[in-house]
Design a protein around this motif. Structure first.
Motif, PDB file in Angstrom:
ATOM      1  N   ILE A 135       0.778  -1.228   0.000  1.00 40.96           N
ATOM      2  CA  ILE A 135       0.000   0.000   0.000  1.00 40.96           C
ATOM      3  C   ILE A 135       0.817   1.288   0.000  1.00 40.96           C
ATOM      4  O   ILE A 135       0.256   2.349  -0.134  1.00 40.96           O
ATOM      5  CB  ILE A 135      -1.012   0.040   1.156  1.00 40.96           C
ATOM      6  CG1 ILE A 135      -0.372   0.488   2.446  1.00 40.96           C
ATOM      7  CG2 ILE A 135      -1.719  -1.239   1.364  1.00 40.96           C
ATOM      8  CD1 ILE A 135      -1.375   0.986   3.446  1.00 40.96           C
ATOM      9  N   MET A 136       2.135   1.219   0.150  1.00 42.15           N
ATOM     10  CA  MET A 136       2.940   2.437   0.181  1.00 42.15           C
ATOM     11  C   MET A 136       2.985   3.064  -1.212  1.00 42.15           C
ATOM     12  O   MET A 136       3.539   2.476  -2.138  1.00 42.15           O
ATOM     13  CB  MET A 136       4.362   2.151   0.655  1.00 42.15           C
ATOM     14  CG  MET A 136       4.453   1.842   2.113  1.00 42.15           C
ATOM     15  SD  MET A 136       3.865   3.237   3.072  1.00 42.15           S
ATOM     16  CE  MET A 136       4.460   2.780   4.661  1.00 42.15           C
ATOM     17  N   PRO A 137       2.423   4.265  -1.359  1.00 45.51           N
ATOM     18  CA  PRO A 137       2.419   4.922  -2.671  1.00 45.51           C
ATOM     19  C   PRO A 137       3.701   5.726  -2.920  1.00 45.51           C
ATOM     20  O   PRO A 137       3.694   6.718  -3.631  1.00 45.51           O
ATOM     21  CB  PRO A 137       1.192   5.824  -2.600  1.00 45.51           C
ATOM     22  CG  PRO A 137       1.057   6.146  -1.155  1.00 45.51           C
ATOM     23  CD  PRO A 137       1.579   4.955  -0.399  1.00 45.51           C
ATOM     24  N   PHE A 138       4.806   5.312  -2.297  1.00 44.43           N
ATOM     25  CA  PHE A 138       6.089   5.974  -2.493  1.00 44.43           C
ATOM     26  C   PHE A 138       7.201   4.975  -2.222  1.00 44.43           C
ATOM     27  O   PHE A 138       6.990   3.913  -1.664  1.00 44.43           O
ATOM     28  CB  PHE A 138       6.234   7.207  -1.588  1.00 44.43           C
ATOM     29  CG  PHE A 138       6.093   6.915  -0.122  1.00 44.43           C
ATOM     30  CD1 PHE A 138       7.208   6.600   0.646  1.00 44.43           C
ATOM     31  CD2 PHE A 138       4.852   6.954   0.496  1.00 44.43           C
ATOM     32  CE1 PHE A 138       7.077   6.332   2.007  1.00 44.43           C
ATOM     33  CE2 PHE A 138       4.717   6.697   1.850  1.00 44.43           C
ATOM     34  CZ  PHE A 138       5.834   6.375   2.606  1.00 44.43           C
ATOM     35  N   ASP A 139       8.411   5.338  -2.617  1.00 45.79           N
ATOM     36  CA  ASP A 139       9.580   4.483  -2.453  1.00 45.79           C
ATOM     37  C   ASP A 139      10.144   4.672  -1.043  1.00 45.79           C
ATOM     38  O   ASP A 139      10.683   5.731  -0.721  1.00 45.79           O
ATOM     39  CB  ASP A 139      10.621   4.859  -3.511  1.00 45.79           C
ATOM     40  CG  ASP A 139      11.881   4.021  -3.465  1.00 45.79           C
ATOM     41  OD1 ASP A 139      12.015   3.155  -2.567  1.00 45.79           O
ATOM     42  OD2 ASP A 139      12.741   4.240  -4.334  1.00 45.79           O
ATOM     43  N   MET A 140      10.038   3.668  -0.195  1.00 44.05           N
ATOM     44  CA  MET A 140      10.504   3.758   1.192  1.00 44.05           C
ATOM     45  C   MET A 140      12.012   4.033   1.278  1.00 44.05           C
ATOM     46  O   MET A 140      12.478   4.575   2.274  1.00 44.05           O
ATOM     47  CB  MET A 140      10.178   2.469   1.952  1.00 44.05           C
ATOM     48  CG  MET A 140       8.724   2.354   2.378  1.00 44.05           C
ATOM     49  SD  MET A 140       8.205   3.633   3.546  1.00 44.05           S
ATOM     50  CE  MET A 140       9.141   3.185   4.997  1.00 44.05           C
ATOM     51  N   LYS A 141      12.761   3.705   0.249  1.00 42.78           N
ATOM     52  CA  LYS A 141      14.203   3.963   0.257  1.00 42.78           C
ATOM     53  C   LYS A 141      14.507   5.455   0.163  1.00 42.78           C
ATOM     54  O   LYS A 141      15.597   5.885   0.475  1.00 42.78           O
ATOM     55  CB  LYS A 141      14.888   3.211  -0.883  1.00 42.78           C
ATOM     56  CG  LYS A 141      14.843   1.709  -0.705  1.00 42.78           C
ATOM     57  CD  LYS A 141      15.454   1.007  -1.896  1.00 42.78           C
ATOM     58  CE  LYS A 141      15.223  -0.482  -1.751  1.00 42.78           C
ATOM     59  NZ  LYS A 141      15.362  -1.183  -3.004  1.00 42.78           N
ATOM     60  N   ARG A 142      13.525   6.239  -0.281  1.00 36.56           N
ATOM     61  CA  ARG A 142      13.717   7.686  -0.423  1.00 36.56           C
ATOM     62  C   ARG A 142      12.955   8.470   0.638  1.00 36.56           C
ATOM     63  O   ARG A 142      12.892   9.692   0.604  1.00 36.56           O
ATOM     64  CB  ARG A 142      13.285   8.108  -1.824  1.00 36.56           C
ATOM     65  CG  ARG A 142      14.192   7.476  -2.882  1.00 36.56           C
ATOM     66  CD  ARG A 142      13.729   7.765  -4.282  1.00 36.56           C
ATOM     67  NE  ARG A 142      13.746   9.192  -4.545  1.00 36.56           N
ATOM     68  CZ  ARG A 142      12.874   9.781  -5.361  1.00 36.56           C
ATOM     69  NH1 ARG A 142      11.945   9.094  -5.968  1.00 36.56           N
ATOM     70  NH2 ARG A 142      12.950  11.072  -5.573  1.00 36.56           N
ATOM     71  N   PHE A 143      12.387   7.799   1.590  1.00 38.80           N
ATOM     72  CA  PHE A 143      11.619   8.356   2.691  1.00 38.80           C
ATOM     73  C   PHE A 143      12.602   8.805   3.781  1.00 38.80           C
ATOM     74  O   PHE A 143      13.449   8.029   4.204  1.00 38.80           O
ATOM     75  CB  PHE A 143      10.706   7.236   3.204  1.00 38.80           C
ATOM     76  CG  PHE A 143       9.969   7.496   4.470  1.00 38.80           C
ATOM     77  CD1 PHE A 143       8.726   8.074   4.455  1.00 38.80           C
ATOM     78  CD2 PHE A 143      10.512   7.118   5.699  1.00 38.80           C
ATOM     79  CE1 PHE A 143       8.018   8.271   5.633  1.00 38.80           C
ATOM     80  CE2 PHE A 143       9.818   7.312   6.876  1.00 38.80           C
ATOM     81  CZ  PHE A 143       8.568   7.898   6.840  1.00 38.80           C
ATOM     82  N   ALA A 144      12.545  10.077   4.198  1.00 40.01           N
ATOM     83  CA  ALA A 144      13.440  10.572   5.250  1.00 40.01           C
ATOM     84  C   ALA A 144      12.613  10.917   6.479  1.00 40.01           C
ATOM     85  O   ALA A 144      11.550  11.542   6.373  1.00 40.01           O
ATOM     86  CB  ALA A 144      14.189  11.804   4.758  1.00 40.01           C
ATOM     87  N   SER A 145      13.077  10.482   7.653  1.00 41.60           N
ATOM     88  CA  SER A 145      12.341  10.778   8.879  1.00 41.60           C
ATOM     89  C   SER A 145      13.303  10.982  10.032  1.00 41.60           C
ATOM     90  O   SER A 145      14.468  10.592   9.972  1.00 41.60           O
ATOM     91  CB  SER A 145      11.376   9.637   9.203  1.00 41.60           C
ATOM     92  OG  SER A 145      12.089   8.464   9.517  1.00 41.60           O
ATOM     93  N   GLY A 146      12.795  11.586  11.084  1.00 40.24           N
ATOM     94  CA  GLY A 146      13.600  11.784  12.284  1.00 40.24           C
ATOM     95  C   GLY A 146      12.773  12.380  13.394  1.00 40.24           C
ATOM     96  O   GLY A 146      11.706  12.949  13.152  1.00 40.24           O
ATOM     97  N   GLY A 147      13.268  12.244  14.615  1.00 39.67           N
ATOM     98  CA  GLY A 147      12.623  12.837  15.784  1.00 39.67           C
ATOM     99  C   GLY A 147      13.325  14.139  16.140  1.00 39.67           C
ATOM    100  O   GLY A 147      14.553  14.223  16.077  1.00 39.67           O
ATOM    101  N   PHE A 148      12.540  15.138  16.525  1.00 41.72           N
ATOM    102  CA  PHE A 148      13.081  16.466  16.777  1.00 41.72           C
ATOM    103  C   PHE A 148      12.584  17.030  18.105  1.00 41.72           C
ATOM    104  O   PHE A 148      11.397  16.960  18.417  1.00 41.72           O
ATOM    105  CB  PHE A 148      12.667  17.431  15.655  1.00 41.72           C
ATOM    106  CG  PHE A 148      13.193  17.033  14.308  1.00 41.72           C
ATOM    107  CD1 PHE A 148      14.386  17.562  13.836  1.00 41.72           C
ATOM    108  CD2 PHE A 148      12.512  16.128  13.526  1.00 41.72           C
ATOM    109  CE1 PHE A 148      14.873  17.191  12.593  1.00 41.72           C
ATOM    110  CE2 PHE A 148      12.991  15.736  12.290  1.00 41.72           C
ATOM    111  CZ  PHE A 148      14.182  16.280  11.820  1.00 41.72           C
ATOM    112  N   LYS A 149      13.508  17.618  18.838  1.00 39.79           N
ATOM    113  CA  LYS A 149      13.196  18.296  20.082  1.00 39.79           C
ATOM    114  C   LYS A 149      13.122  19.793  19.785  1.00 39.79           C
ATOM    115  O   LYS A 149      14.139  20.410  19.428  1.00 39.79           O
ATOM    116  CB  LYS A 149      14.302  18.008  21.108  1.00 39.79           C
ATOM    117  CG  LYS A 149      13.980  18.466  22.480  1.00 39.79           C
ATOM    118  CD  LYS A 149      15.010  18.139  23.554  1.00 39.79           C
ATOM    119  CE  LYS A 149      16.198  17.338  23.179  1.00 39.79           C
ATOM    120  NZ  LYS A 149      17.169  17.169  24.259  1.00 39.79           N
TER     121      LYS A 149
END
Length: 127
Positions: A108-122
């Motif tokens: 169901i992912m309509p995008f390439d997970m290898k190009r997905f950027a994420s992170g946690g921010f304070k």
């Protein structure tokens, strides 16, 4: 204005094919319901609208940062929590939610997970 916010933010930058935007929006609406139901304070999914780097500015724009191709758009997303510990609790609840068992990222992912950027921010400033 606060300079030591106790909140915590998960952030995401995702290049998505324009043809997949409707499918992404459907998935994002489902995600918003899931994260809010399990305690997230706020949930945002935004598509790029004004992404051209202004002349003379020394920054790298989102298009270049995300490696966006001509048939793609950038999605910039974030989820707000009370704290990092709260984020961890909410994410654990989401992953254990019975409706997540039906979720198969490979289909169901309509995008390439290898190009997905994420992170946690304070946050350091909140106004």
């Amino acid at each position: 204005m606060k300079t030591n916010s106790k909140k915590y933010v998960d952030g995401f930058v995702i290049p998505i094919k324009k043809k997949n935007l409707a499918a992404y929006k459907k998935m994002a609406l489902s995600g918003a319901r899931m994260w809010k139901k399990n305690g997230a304070l706020e949930y945002f999914e935004c598509i790029g609208d004004d992404l051209k780097v202004k002349k003379g500015m020394p920054q790298k724009g989102f298009i270049k940062l995300a490696g966006v191709k001509a048939d793609e758009i950038v999605v910039f997303s974030w989820i707000v929590y009370k704290s990092r510990a709260h984020r961890d609790q909410v994410n654990k609840k989401v992953m254990n939610d019975p409706s997540m068992k039906e979720f198969d990222p490979s289909t169901i992912m309509p995008f390439d997970m290898k190009r997905f950027a994420s992170g946690g921010f304070k946050p350091i400033v909140e106004a």
